[in-house]
Design a protein around this motif. Sequence first.
Motif, PDB file in Angstrom:
ATOM      1  N   ASP A 276      83.149 -13.534   5.144  1.00 54.56           N
ATOM      2  CA  ASP A 276      83.534 -12.177   5.490  1.00 54.56           C
ATOM      3  C   ASP A 276      82.279 -11.346   5.763  1.00 54.56           C
ATOM      4  OD1 ASP A 276      84.534  -9.617   5.662  1.00 54.56           O
ATOM      5  OD2 ASP A 276      85.500  -9.631   3.704  1.00 54.56           O
ATOM      6  N   PRO A 277      82.201 -10.695   6.913  1.00 56.32           N
ATOM      7  CA  PRO A 277      80.991  -9.917   7.233  1.00 56.32           C
ATOM      8  C   PRO A 277      80.722  -8.772   6.267  1.00 56.32           C
ATOM      9  CG  PRO A 277      82.638  -9.706   8.987  1.00 56.32           C
ATOM     10  CD  PRO A 277      83.181 -10.662   7.971  1.00 56.32           C
ATOM     11  N   ASP A 278      81.723  -8.348   5.504  1.00 59.15           N
ATOM     12  CA  ASP A 278      81.547  -7.233   4.578  1.00 59.15           C
ATOM     13  C   ASP A 278      81.094  -7.681   3.189  1.00 59.15           C
ATOM     14  OD1 ASP A 278      82.302  -5.390   6.535  1.00 59.15           O
ATOM     15  OD2 ASP A 278      84.423  -5.664   6.075  1.00 59.15           O
ATOM     16  N   GLN A 279      80.963  -8.986   2.960  1.00 59.12           N
ATOM     17  CA  GLN A 279      80.509  -9.458   1.658  1.00 59.12           C
ATOM     18  C   GLN A 279      79.109  -8.940   1.382  1.00 59.12           C
ATOM     19  OE1 GLN A 279      82.047 -13.699   1.980  1.00 59.12           O
ATOM     20  NE2 GLN A 279      81.240 -13.604  -0.092  1.00 59.12           N
ATOM     21  N   GLU A 280      78.880  -8.534   0.164  1.00 62.82           N
ATOM     22  CA  GLU A 280      77.586  -7.969  -0.216  1.00 62.82           C
ATOM     23  C   GLU A 280      76.770  -8.978  -1.015  1.00 62.82           C
ATOM     24  OE1 GLU A 280      76.215  -5.091   0.683  1.00 62.82           O
ATOM     25  OE2 GLU A 280      77.953  -4.696   1.931  1.00 62.82           O
ATOM     26  N   ASP A 281      76.410 -10.086  -0.417  1.00 63.59           N
ATOM     27  CA  ASP A 281      75.587 -11.072  -1.110  1.00 63.59           C
ATOM     28  C   ASP A 281      74.349 -11.416  -0.289  1.00 63.59           C
ATOM     29  OD1 ASP A 281      76.988 -12.374   0.843  1.00 63.59           O
ATOM     30  OD2 ASP A 281      77.756 -13.971  -0.433  1.00 63.59           O
ATOM     31  N   ASN A 282      73.796 -10.411   0.383  1.00 58.03           N
ATOM     32  CA  ASN A 282      72.631 -10.628   1.241  1.00 58.03           C
ATOM     33  C   ASN A 282      71.450 -11.210   0.493  1.00 58.03           C
ATOM     34  OD1 ASN A 282      73.875  -9.801   3.558  1.00 58.03           O
ATOM     35  ND2 ASN A 282      73.058  -7.726   3.507  1.00 58.03           N
ATOM     36  N   ALA A 283      71.203 -10.758  -0.734  1.00 51.96           N
ATOM     37  CA  ALA A 283      70.066 -11.260  -1.498  1.00 51.96           C
ATOM     38  C   ALA A 283      70.244 -12.748  -1.793  1.00 51.96           C
ATOM     39  CB  ALA A 283      69.895 -10.473  -2.786  1.00 51.96           C
ATOM     40  N   PHE A 284      71.454 -13.157  -2.153  1.00 51.40           N
ATOM     41  CA  PHE A 284      71.728 -14.562  -2.454  1.00 51.40           C
ATOM     42  C   PHE A 284      71.592 -15.418  -1.192  1.00 51.40           C
ATOM     43  CE2 PHE A 284      74.643 -18.132  -3.446  1.00 51.40           C
ATOM     44  CZ  PHE A 284      73.970 -18.613  -4.560  1.00 51.40           C
ATOM     45  N   LEU A 285      72.161 -14.954  -0.088  1.00 54.49           N
ATOM     46  CA  LEU A 285      72.052 -15.680   1.169  1.00 54.49           C
ATOM     47  C   LEU A 285      70.599 -15.758   1.639  1.00 54.49           C
ATOM     48  CD1 LEU A 285      75.157 -14.259   3.073  1.00 54.49           C
ATOM     49  CD2 LEU A 285      74.938 -16.505   1.990  1.00 54.49           C
ATOM     50  N   SER A 286      69.865 -14.679   1.471  1.00 60.30           N
ATOM     51  CA  SER A 286      68.451 -14.662   1.856  1.00 60.30           C
ATOM     52  C   SER A 286      67.643 -15.652   1.017  1.00 60.30           C
ATOM     53  CB  SER A 286      67.873 -13.252   1.710  1.00 60.30           C
ATOM     54  OG  SER A 286      68.485 -12.389   2.642  1.00 60.30           O
ATOM     55  N   ALA A 287      68.003 -15.805  -0.258  1.00 56.92           N
ATOM     56  CA  ALA A 287      67.313 -16.775  -1.115  1.00 56.92           C
ATOM     57  C   ALA A 287      67.572 -18.198  -0.630  1.00 56.92           C
ATOM     58  CB  ALA A 287      67.771 -16.614  -2.563  1.00 56.92           C
ATOM     59  N   LYS A 288      68.792 -18.487  -0.201  1.00 55.04           N
ATOM     60  CA  LYS A 288      69.113 -19.818   0.327  1.00 55.04           C
ATOM     61  C   LYS A 288      68.357 -20.075   1.631  1.00 55.04           C
ATOM     62  CE  LYS A 288      71.862 -20.728  -2.995  1.00 55.04           C
ATOM     63  NZ  LYS A 288      71.416 -21.607  -4.068  1.00 55.04           N
ATOM     64  N   LEU A 289      68.256 -19.057   2.478  1.00 53.61           N
ATOM     65  CA  LEU A 289      67.485 -19.189   3.723  1.00 53.61           C
ATOM     66  C   LEU A 289      66.007 -19.426   3.443  1.00 53.61           C
ATOM     67  CD1 LEU A 289      69.188 -16.381   5.797  1.00 53.61           C
ATOM     68  CD2 LEU A 289      69.117 -18.805   6.427  1.00 53.61           C
ATOM     69  N   ALA A 290      65.461 -18.719   2.456  1.00 54.34           N
ATOM     70  CA  ALA A 290      64.052 -18.895   2.107  1.00 54.34           C
ATOM     71  C   ALA A 290      63.792 -20.295   1.565  1.00 54.34           C
ATOM     72  CB  ALA A 290      63.627 -17.835   1.087  1.00 54.34           C
ATOM     73  N   ALA A 291      64.698 -20.795   0.736  1.00 52.94           N
ATOM     74  CA  ALA A 291      64.547 -22.153   0.203  1.00 52.94           C
ATOM     75  C   ALA A 291      64.611 -23.188   1.323  1.00 52.94           C
ATOM     76  CB  ALA A 291      65.621 -22.428  -0.847  1.00 52.94           C
ATOM     77  N   ALA A 292      65.552 -23.013   2.234  1.00 58.18           N
ATOM     78  CA  ALA A 292      65.700 -23.944   3.359  1.00 58.18           C
ATOM     79  C   ALA A 292      64.470 -23.895   4.262  1.00 58.18           C
ATOM     80  CB  ALA A 292      66.959 -23.620   4.157  1.00 58.18           C
ATOM     81  N   ALA A 293      64.011 -22.703   4.583  1.00 60.95           N
ATOM     82  CA  ALA A 293      62.834 -22.562   5.446  1.00 60.95           C
ATOM     83  C   ALA A 293      61.597 -23.149   4.766  1.00 60.95           C
ATOM     84  CB  ALA A 293      62.607 -21.094   5.809  1.00 60.95           C
ATOM     85  N   GLY A 294      61.468 -22.953   3.466  1.00 56.01           N
ATOM     86  CA  GLY A 294      60.339 -23.514   2.730  1.00 56.01           C
ATOM     87  C   GLY A 294      60.348 -25.036   2.739  1.00 56.01           C
ATOM     88  N   TRP A 295      61.524 -25.621   2.565  1.00 59.59           N
ATOM     89  CA  TRP A 295      61.637 -27.084   2.585  1.00 59.59           C
ATOM     90  C   TRP A 295      61.263 -27.618   3.964  1.00 59.59           C
ATOM     91  CZ3 TRP A 295      64.014 -31.006   5.176  1.00 59.59           C
ATOM     92  CH2 TRP A 295      64.035 -32.250   4.554  1.00 59.59           C
ATOM     93  N   ILE A 296      61.782 -26.979   4.999  1.00 59.34           N
ATOM     94  CA  ILE A 296      61.510 -27.418   6.372  1.00 59.34           C
ATOM     95  C   ILE A 296      60.035 -27.215   6.707  1.00 59.34           C
ATOM     96  CG2 ILE A 296      61.980 -26.860   8.799  1.00 59.34           C
ATOM     97  CD1 ILE A 296      64.952 -26.486   7.870  1.00 59.34           C
ATOM     98  N   GLU A 297      59.462 -26.121   6.276  1.00 60.17           N
ATOM     99  CA  GLU A 297      58.044 -25.871   6.522  1.00 60.17           C
ATOM    100  C   GLU A 297      57.186 -26.957   5.864  1.00 60.17           C
ATOM    101  OE1 GLU A 297      56.245 -21.686   6.892  1.00 60.17           O
ATOM    102  OE2 GLU A 297      55.937 -22.269   4.795  1.00 60.17           O
ATOM    103  N   ALA A 298      57.541 -27.360   4.642  1.00 57.99           N
ATOM    104  CA  ALA A 298      56.798 -28.417   3.956  1.00 57.99           C
ATOM    105  C   ALA A 298      56.957 -29.748   4.685  1.00 57.99           C
ATOM    106  CB  ALA A 298      57.282 -28.540   2.516  1.00 57.99           C
ATOM    107  N   TYR A 299      58.142 -30.024   5.196  1.00 59.22           N
ATOM    108  CA  TYR A 299      58.389 -31.280   5.921  1.00 59.22           C
ATOM    109  C   TYR A 299      57.627 -31.305   7.238  1.00 59.22           C
ATOM    110  CZ  TYR A 299      60.790 -35.187   8.125  1.00 59.22           C
ATOM    111  OH  TYR A 299      61.064 -36.378   8.746  1.00 59.22           O
ATOM    112  N   VAL A 300      57.671 -30.209   7.952  1.00 59.99           N
ATOM    113  CA  VAL A 300      57.016 -30.129   9.256  1.00 59.99           C
ATOM    114  C   VAL A 300      55.496 -30.132   9.090  1.00 59.99           C
ATOM    115  CG1 VAL A 300      56.664 -28.629  11.260  1.00 59.99           C
ATOM    116  CG2 VAL A 300      58.959 -29.025  10.402  1.00 59.99           C
TER     117      VAL A 300
END
Length: 97
Positions: free
Chosen positions: A16-40
């Motif tokens: 739902d676009p109105d869900q207020e969990d931006n901080a949680f979603l941003s943490a998942k994005l940061a973890a994913a980007a960090g893993w990919i950055e380490a792999y690359v």
Amino acid sequence: MTLPNAADLRRQLNLDPDQEDNAFLSAKLAAAAGWIEAYVGEPLAGLDPFPAAIREAILQLAAHLYENREAVLVGMSASELPFGVVDLIRPYRVWSF
């Protein structure tokens, strides 16, 4: 093209676009980007233009981390999809010996 944000991940997950969990979603994005950055092997911020394949890989991995919040799945049978995260980012890996 840039790194995905919480709104992009919300669309990836069909939340739902109105869900207020931006901080949680941003943490998942940061973890994913960090893993990919380490792999690359190089900072993602330095990639110009930013590859669509890496953006997709970040979204796929962040969505996986959001949906599977534990390190182990019990009672599940699964297999890796072709053209998954590693397949998407492998061409951008910096090799050094």
